[in-house]
Design a protein around this motif. Structure first.
Motif, mmCIF file in Angstrom:
data_model
loop_
_atom_site.group_PDB
_atom_site.id
_atom_site.type_symbol
_atom_site.label_atom_id
_atom_site.label_comp_id
_atom_site.label_asym_id
_atom_site.label_seq_id
_atom_site.Cartn_x
_atom_site.Cartn_y
_atom_site.Cartn_z
ATOM 1 N N THR A 99 -16.300 62.327 9.292
ATOM 2 C CA THR A 99 -17.016 62.984 10.565
ATOM 3 C C THR A 99 -16.033 63.955 11.089
ATOM 4 O OG1 THR A 99 -18.503 61.316 11.111
ATOM 5 C CG2 THR A 99 -18.198 62.978 12.771
ATOM 6 N N ILE A 100 -14.884 63.470 11.385
ATOM 7 C CA ILE A 100 -13.932 64.666 11.845
ATOM 8 C C ILE A 100 -13.717 65.885 11.065
ATOM 9 C CG2 ILE A 100 -11.508 64.797 12.794
ATOM 10 C CD1 ILE A 100 -11.652 61.815 13.776
ATOM 11 N N VAL A 101 -13.588 65.457 9.557
ATOM 12 C CA VAL A 101 -13.233 66.410 8.812
ATOM 13 C C VAL A 101 -14.346 67.542 8.639
ATOM 14 C CG1 VAL A 101 -12.683 66.985 6.116
ATOM 15 C CG2 VAL A 101 -11.370 65.294 7.523
ATOM 16 N N TRP A 102 -15.492 66.796 8.730
ATOM 17 C CA TRP A 102 -16.857 67.764 8.504
ATOM 18 C C TRP A 102 -16.802 68.822 9.613
ATOM 19 C CZ3 TRP A 102 -20.721 67.651 4.666
ATOM 20 C CH2 TRP A 102 -21.493 68.585 4.921
ATOM 21 N N THR A 103 -16.872 68.023 11.003
ATOM 22 C CA THR A 103 -16.704 68.839 12.155
ATOM 23 C C THR A 103 -15.737 70.042 11.852
ATOM 24 O OG1 THR A 103 -17.621 66.855 13.286
ATOM 25 C CG2 THR A 103 -16.770 68.911 14.666
ATOM 26 N N ALA A 104 -14.636 69.715 11.838
ATOM 27 C CA ALA A 104 -13.415 70.776 11.743
ATOM 28 C C ALA A 104 -13.740 71.686 10.705
ATOM 29 C CB ALA A 104 -12.003 70.117 11.151
ATOM 30 N N GLY A 105 -14.398 71.494 9.547
ATOM 31 C CA GLY A 105 -14.825 72.354 8.633
ATOM 32 C C GLY A 105 -15.817 73.237 9.171
ATOM 33 N N ARG A 132 -22.335 79.097 3.737
ATOM 34 C CA ARG A 132 -21.110 79.063 3.825
ATOM 35 C C ARG A 132 -20.529 77.902 4.624
ATOM 36 N NH1 ARG A 132 -20.570 84.217 5.726
ATOM 37 N NH2 ARG A 132 -21.373 85.054 3.685
ATOM 38 N N VAL A 133 -21.331 77.671 5.529
ATOM 39 C CA VAL A 133 -20.557 76.611 6.488
ATOM 40 C C VAL A 133 -20.590 75.228 5.812
ATOM 41 C CG1 VAL A 133 -21.536 75.565 8.822
ATOM 42 C CG2 VAL A 133 -21.302 78.088 8.867
ATOM 43 N N LEU A 134 -21.950 75.238 5.272
ATOM 44 C CA LEU A 134 -22.241 73.865 4.567
ATOM 45 C C LEU A 134 -20.862 73.761 3.619
ATOM 46 C CD1 LEU A 134 -24.093 71.367 4.205
ATOM 47 C CD2 LEU A 134 -25.326 72.778 2.612
ATOM 48 N N LYS A 135 -20.743 74.674 2.714
ATOM 49 C CA LYS A 135 -19.819 74.383 1.668
ATOM 50 C C LYS A 135 -18.229 74.230 2.599
ATOM 51 C CE LYS A 135 -21.239 77.549 -2.108
ATOM 52 N NZ LYS A 135 -21.054 78.723 -2.606
#
Length: 140
Positions: free
Chosen positions: A109-115, A7-10
C-alpha cells in the motif's frame, strides 16, 4: 482510460510488483511456503484493490470533476475498510502466514501510494482551461 491514468497505473503497479516479489521471497526464506503464500495473497489484494480504484476514478473523471472527487474518496474509504476487514478476518488463519500477509499489504500500500504520488507530480496537466472566455475581456 486516459493516457495520464495509464501512466499513473504503470508508475504505481510496477514498483509494487517488484517490492511484492521481494516480499514473497523474504517471506519464503523467513516462514517457508506459508509465508510466501501469505505475501502473494497480500500482493494480489493490494494490486487488485488499487487497480480497481484507479479505473473507477478514471471513469468518474470523464463524468465530472465532482464525481472524480467523490469516487476517489469513496474508493479510498472502501479500500481501507475492506483491507482492515481482511486483516482482521485472516489474522488467525492457518492457510498462510498472517504476518507475511499483513506486512505485504502494508508495504504494498505504501509503495503503490508513493508511485501514484510520484506519477501525479510528474504528469503535466492543465489546471486552467486555456479556452475559457472571460466576459468583457479580449472580445472585438
Amino acid at each position: 482510460m486516459q493516457a495520464n491514468d495509464v501512466r499513473v497505473l504503470k508508475s504505481a503497479a510496477l514498483p509494487t510488483l517488484v517490492v511484492g516479489a521481494v516480499a514473497v521471497i523474504v517471506a519464503f526464506l523467513v516462514a517457508g511456503g506459508k509465508g510466501a503464500l501469505g505475501a502473494a495473497v497480500g500482493l494480489a489484494l493490494v494490486a487488485v484493490f488499487f487497480t480497481i480504484s484507479v479505473v473507477a476514478v478514471s471513469y468518474a473523471a470523464r463524468v465530472s470533476p465532482q464525481m472524480m472527487a467523490i469516487a476517489a474518496m469513496l474508493s479510498y474509504l472502501v479500500k481501507v475498510l475492506v483491507i482492515l476487514a481482511m486483516l482482521r478476518t485472516f489474522g488467525d488463519t492457518t492457510a498462510w502466514n498472517p504476518k507475511a500477509f499483513a506486512w505485504t499489504v502494508v508495504v504494498g500500500t505504501i509503495v503503490w501510494t508513493a508511485g501514484e504520488v510520484r506519477a501525479f507530480m510528474k504528469t503535466k496537466m492543465l489546471y486552467v482551461d486555456p479556452e475559457t472566455k472571460v466576459p468583457g475581456q479580449g472580445q472585438s
